[in-house]
Design an enzyme around this catalytic site. Structure first.
Site, PDB file in Angstrom:
ATOM      1  N   PRO A   1       6.221  -0.115   0.038  1.00 49.51           N
ATOM      2  CA  PRO A   1       6.081  -0.210   1.496  1.00 49.51           C
ATOM      3  C   PRO A   1       4.708   0.295   1.924  1.00 49.51           C
ATOM      4  O   PRO A   1       4.187   1.253   1.354  1.00 49.51           O
ATOM      5  CB  PRO A   1       7.201   0.686   2.021  1.00 49.51           C
ATOM      6  CG  PRO A   1       7.483   1.641   0.922  1.00 49.51           C
ATOM      7  CD  PRO A   1       7.200   0.893  -0.358  1.00 49.51           C
ATOM      8  N   HIS A   2       4.123  -0.386   2.888  1.00 48.77           N
ATOM      9  CA  HIS A   2       2.802   0.015   3.335  1.00 48.77           C
ATOM     10  C   HIS A   2       2.550  -0.435   4.762  1.00 48.77           C
ATOM     11  O   HIS A   2       3.225  -1.322   5.266  1.00 48.77           O
ATOM     12  CB  HIS A   2       1.719  -0.518   2.398  1.00 48.77           C
ATOM     13  CG  HIS A   2       1.753  -1.995   2.180  1.00 48.77           C
ATOM     14  ND1 HIS A   2       2.642  -2.587   1.316  1.00 48.77           N
ATOM     15  CD2 HIS A   2       1.032  -2.994   2.708  1.00 48.77           C
ATOM     16  CE1 HIS A   2       2.453  -3.900   1.310  1.00 48.77           C
ATOM     17  NE2 HIS A   2       1.478  -4.175   2.160  1.00 48.77           N
ATOM     18  N   ALA A   3       1.574   0.222   5.364  1.00 51.20           N
ATOM     19  CA  ALA A   3       1.195  -0.124   6.725  1.00 51.20           C
ATOM     20  C   ALA A   3      -0.270   0.202   6.943  1.00 51.20           C
ATOM     21  O   ALA A   3      -0.785   1.180   6.414  1.00 51.20           O
ATOM     22  CB  ALA A   3       2.049   0.642   7.725  1.00 51.20           C
TER      23      ALA A   3
END
Length: 156
Positions: free
Chosen positions: A66-68
């Site tokens: 997961p990344h942002a």
């Protein structure tokens, strides 16, 4: 790209009681707010959900990435979470996820986002790395092992 430079020892969480993907996103967002990586957990959480809605970050082989990218941070960060129980992550191979490497990237550093993602992807192809993550008993020792492995990989 050496991932250990963005992964602090206190951002390694072993056998964490998280039950699903949403709990992971909330944990990452709250941890980042508590560690002053972001100013608002809700902004990071919303950015992670928006990213996840485009395509699952469960890449297969038990790995979630997961990344942002967010303007709510100035410094990139990587967190490693090993859930106590593997969880459904809508992975591409439909297998449960037991290793989570979360990335938070400043909005003005898009190239760094791609470099960190490539570095993590390279590490995730290394069976020694995956075994270290799955069997680690101590976060400090794991951090040192990752650093050592990445330094050795730099010459191969």
């Amino acid at each position: 790209m050496k991932i250990w430079k963005y992964l602090k020892q206190n951002h390694i969480f072993l056998d964490t009681m998280l039950t699903d993907k949403d709990a992971v996103f909330r944990f990452v967002a709250e941890t980042c707010e508590n560690e002053d990586i972001v100013t608002k957990a809700s902004v990071l959480y919303d950015a992670m959900i928006a990213r996840e809605n485009t395509m699952s970050t469960g890449i297969g082989k038990g790995i979630g990435l997961p990344h942002a990218v967010t303007w709510d941070t100035e410094d990139p960060a990587v967190l490693f979470i090993r859930p106590a129980i593997p969880m459904d992550f809508d992975a591409l191979d439909s297998q449960p996820v037991d290793l989570i490497l979360a990335m938070i990237i400043p909005g003005n550093r898009i190239n760094l986002h791609l470099q960190i993602l490539a570095g993590i992807s390279r590490l995730c192809k290394n069976n020694t790395f995956l075994k270290m993550l799955r069997t680690a008993q101590d976060s400090r020792e794991l951090w040192h092992d990752i650093q050592e492995l990445e330094e050795k990989m730099a010459f191969h």
